[in-house]
Scaffold this motif. Sequence first.
Motif, PDB file in Angstrom:
ATOM      1  N   MET A   1       0.839  -1.188   0.000  1.00  0.00           N
ATOM      2  CA  MET A   1       0.000   0.000   0.000  1.00  0.00           C
ATOM      3  C   MET A   1       0.882   1.250   0.000  1.00  0.00           C
ATOM      4  O   MET A   1       1.906   1.275   0.660  1.00  0.00           O
ATOM      5  CB  MET A   1      -0.903   0.026   1.218  1.00  0.00           C
ATOM      6  N   THR A   2       0.414   2.242  -0.701  1.00  0.00           N
ATOM      7  CA  THR A   2       1.170   3.485  -0.769  1.00  0.00           C
ATOM      8  C   THR A   2       0.344   4.641  -0.218  1.00  0.00           C
ATOM      9  O   THR A   2      -0.895   4.616  -0.249  1.00  0.00           O
ATOM     10  CB  THR A   2       1.577   3.809  -2.220  1.00  0.00           C
ATOM     11  N   LEU A   3       1.034   5.638   0.271  1.00  0.00           N
ATOM     12  CA  LEU A   3       0.376   6.828   0.791  1.00  0.00           C
ATOM     13  C   LEU A   3      -0.119   7.706  -0.346  1.00  0.00           C
ATOM     14  O   LEU A   3       0.576   7.895  -1.341  1.00  0.00           O
ATOM     15  CB  LEU A   3       1.350   7.635   1.655  1.00  0.00           C
ATOM     16  N   GLU A   4      -1.313   8.249  -0.173  1.00  0.00           N
ATOM     17  CA  GLU A   4      -1.859   9.227  -1.121  1.00  0.00           C
ATOM     18  C   GLU A   4      -1.518  10.652  -0.689  1.00  0.00           C
ATOM     19  O   GLU A   4      -1.584  11.574  -1.487  1.00  0.00           O
ATOM     20  CB  GLU A   4      -3.372   9.068  -1.246  1.00  0.00           C
ATOM     21  N   MET A   5      -1.212  10.824   0.615  1.00  0.00           N
ATOM     22  CA  MET A   5      -0.823  12.134   1.144  1.00  0.00           C
ATOM     23  C   MET A   5       0.398  11.948   2.040  1.00  0.00           C
ATOM     24  O   MET A   5       0.426  11.049   2.886  1.00  0.00           O
ATOM     25  CB  MET A   5      -1.958  12.774   1.949  1.00  0.00           C
TER      26      MET A   5
ATOM     27  N   GLU B   1       4.644  11.095  12.765  1.00  0.00           N
ATOM     28  CA  GLU B   1       5.074  10.120  11.754  1.00  0.00           C
ATOM     29  C   GLU B   1       3.859   9.630  10.995  1.00  0.00           C
ATOM     30  O   GLU B   1       2.771   9.535  11.558  1.00  0.00           O
ATOM     31  CB  GLU B   1       5.750   8.913  12.406  1.00  0.00           C
ATOM     32  N   VAL B   2       4.066   9.309   9.724  1.00  0.00           N
ATOM     33  CA  VAL B   2       3.002   8.707   8.923  1.00  0.00           C
ATOM     34  C   VAL B   2       3.602   7.598   8.066  1.00  0.00           C
ATOM     35  O   VAL B   2       4.711   7.737   7.551  1.00  0.00           O
ATOM     36  CB  VAL B   2       2.253   9.761   8.062  1.00  0.00           C
ATOM     37  N   ALA B   3       2.897   6.489   8.004  1.00  0.00           N
ATOM     38  CA  ALA B   3       3.285   5.335   7.207  1.00  0.00           C
ATOM     39  C   ALA B   3       1.995   4.718   6.682  1.00  0.00           C
ATOM     40  O   ALA B   3       0.911   5.060   7.157  1.00  0.00           O
ATOM     41  CB  ALA B   3       4.067   4.336   8.063  1.00  0.00           C
ATOM     42  N   PRO B   4       2.082   3.823   5.713  1.00  0.00           N
ATOM     43  CA  PRO B   4       0.848   3.195   5.231  1.00  0.00           C
ATOM     44  C   PRO B   4       0.040   2.589   6.381  1.00  0.00           C
ATOM     45  O   PRO B   4       0.564   1.800   7.171  1.00  0.00           O
ATOM     46  CB  PRO B   4       1.350   2.124   4.263  1.00  0.00           C
ATOM     47  N   GLU B   5      -1.202   3.056   6.499  1.00  0.00           N
ATOM     48  CA  GLU B   5      -2.188   2.584   7.471  1.00  0.00           C
ATOM     49  C   GLU B   5      -1.822   2.878   8.931  1.00  0.00           C
ATOM     50  O   GLU B   5      -2.414   2.298   9.838  1.00  0.00           O
ATOM     51  CB  GLU B   5      -2.494   1.110   7.267  1.00  0.00           C
ATOM     52  N   GLU B   6      -0.864   3.769   9.183  1.00  0.00           N
ATOM     53  CA  GLU B   6      -0.497   4.144  10.553  1.00  0.00           C
ATOM     54  C   GLU B   6      -0.123   5.615  10.616  1.00  0.00           C
ATOM     55  O   GLU B   6       0.400   6.154   9.646  1.00  0.00           O
ATOM     56  CB  GLU B   6       0.718   3.384  11.082  1.00  0.00           C
ATOM     57  N   ILE B   7      -0.344   6.190  11.783  1.00  0.00           N
ATOM     58  CA  ILE B   7       0.069   7.578  11.997  1.00  0.00           C
ATOM     59  C   ILE B   7       0.287   7.797  13.488  1.00  0.00           C
ATOM     60  O   ILE B   7      -0.321   7.120  14.323  1.00  0.00           O
ATOM     61  CB  ILE B   7      -0.984   8.560  11.440  1.00  0.00           C
ATOM     62  N   SER B   8       1.168   8.721  13.795  1.00  0.00           N
ATOM     63  CA  SER B   8       1.383   9.158  15.162  1.00  0.00           C
ATOM     64  C   SER B   8       1.163  10.664  15.189  1.00  0.00           C
ATOM     65  O   SER B   8       1.769  11.393  14.400  1.00  0.00           O
ATOM     66  CB  SER B   8       2.809   8.810  15.608  1.00  0.00           C
ATOM     67  N   VAL B   9       0.266  11.117  16.092  1.00  0.00           N
ATOM     68  CA  VAL B   9      -0.110  12.527  16.159  1.00  0.00           C
ATOM     69  C   VAL B   9       0.081  13.021  17.595  1.00  0.00           C
ATOM     70  O   VAL B   9      -0.364  12.376  18.545  1.00  0.00           O
ATOM     71  CB  VAL B   9      -1.577  12.743  15.718  1.00  0.00           C
TER      72      VAL B   9
ATOM     73  N   ILE C   1      -6.643   7.849   7.694  1.00  0.00           N
ATOM     74  CA  ILE C   1      -7.480   7.497   6.542  1.00  0.00           C
ATOM     75  C   ILE C   1      -7.145   8.386   5.348  1.00  0.00           C
ATOM     76  O   ILE C   1      -6.948   7.892   4.228  1.00  0.00           O
ATOM     77  CB  ILE C   1      -8.979   7.595   6.911  1.00  0.00           C
ATOM     78  N   LEU C   2      -7.056   9.694   5.572  1.00  0.00           N
ATOM     79  CA  LEU C   2      -6.751  10.606   4.475  1.00  0.00           C
ATOM     80  C   LEU C   2      -5.384  10.312   3.873  1.00  0.00           C
ATOM     81  O   LEU C   2      -5.199  10.471   2.657  1.00  0.00           O
ATOM     82  CB  LEU C   2      -6.825  12.057   4.936  1.00  0.00           C
ATOM     83  N   ALA C   3      -4.433   9.894   4.690  1.00  0.00           N
ATOM     84  CA  ALA C   3      -3.115   9.530   4.168  1.00  0.00           C
ATOM     85  C   ALA C   3      -3.237   8.438   3.114  1.00  0.00           C
ATOM     86  O   ALA C   3      -2.463   8.399   2.155  1.00  0.00           O
ATOM     87  CB  ALA C   3      -2.197   9.086   5.299  1.00  0.00           C
ATOM     88  N   MET C   4      -4.246   7.576   3.257  1.00  0.00           N
ATOM     89  CA  MET C   4      -4.418   6.451   2.343  1.00  0.00           C
ATOM     90  C   MET C   4      -5.354   6.755   1.164  1.00  0.00           C
ATOM     91  O   MET C   4      -5.188   6.191   0.095  1.00  0.00           O
ATOM     92  CB  MET C   4      -4.953   5.232   3.114  1.00  0.00           C
TER      93      MET C   4
END
Length: 140
Positions: A1-5, A29-37, A69-72
């Motif tokens: 899977m790749t990031l869209e954003m 951090e952002v990675a496919p299907e994961e994020i840290s905020v 979700i938006l990242a994907m």
Amino acid sequence: MTLEMSHDELQIFLTEAFPQVSDDFKIEEVAPEEISVRMFVGDHNLRPGGTVSGPSMFALADVSVYLAILAMIGPKALAVTTNCSIDFMRKPAADTDLIGQAKILKLGRALAVGDVLIFSEGEPKPVAHATLTYSIPPEK
């Protein structure tokens, strides 16, 4: 899977779409299907007793899953929360930021489900756990 954003695109989107709260959050951090905020904790987040309020922790959980979700799927501002379940497990520190670590559990065409663990910065055990469902707007 790749990031869209990318990380930077998500942070810009948050600033432009939600200027009223964007200064409260930083994408770590952002990675496919994961994020840290990160949520910057201030006096406006505290409740009597010297702890971070439940609504503030809900906001971090909601923003974290939304951005994951938006990242994907790309910048679809009209994706909306349809369900949330949150467990408050420990008293978060009032003098440290909170970190939301979100993972997408299911990403379909119409619905997405995400899971978030919320930590007081520097603490190994989570202070809250949330599961959220989002409705994704249909393609036109």
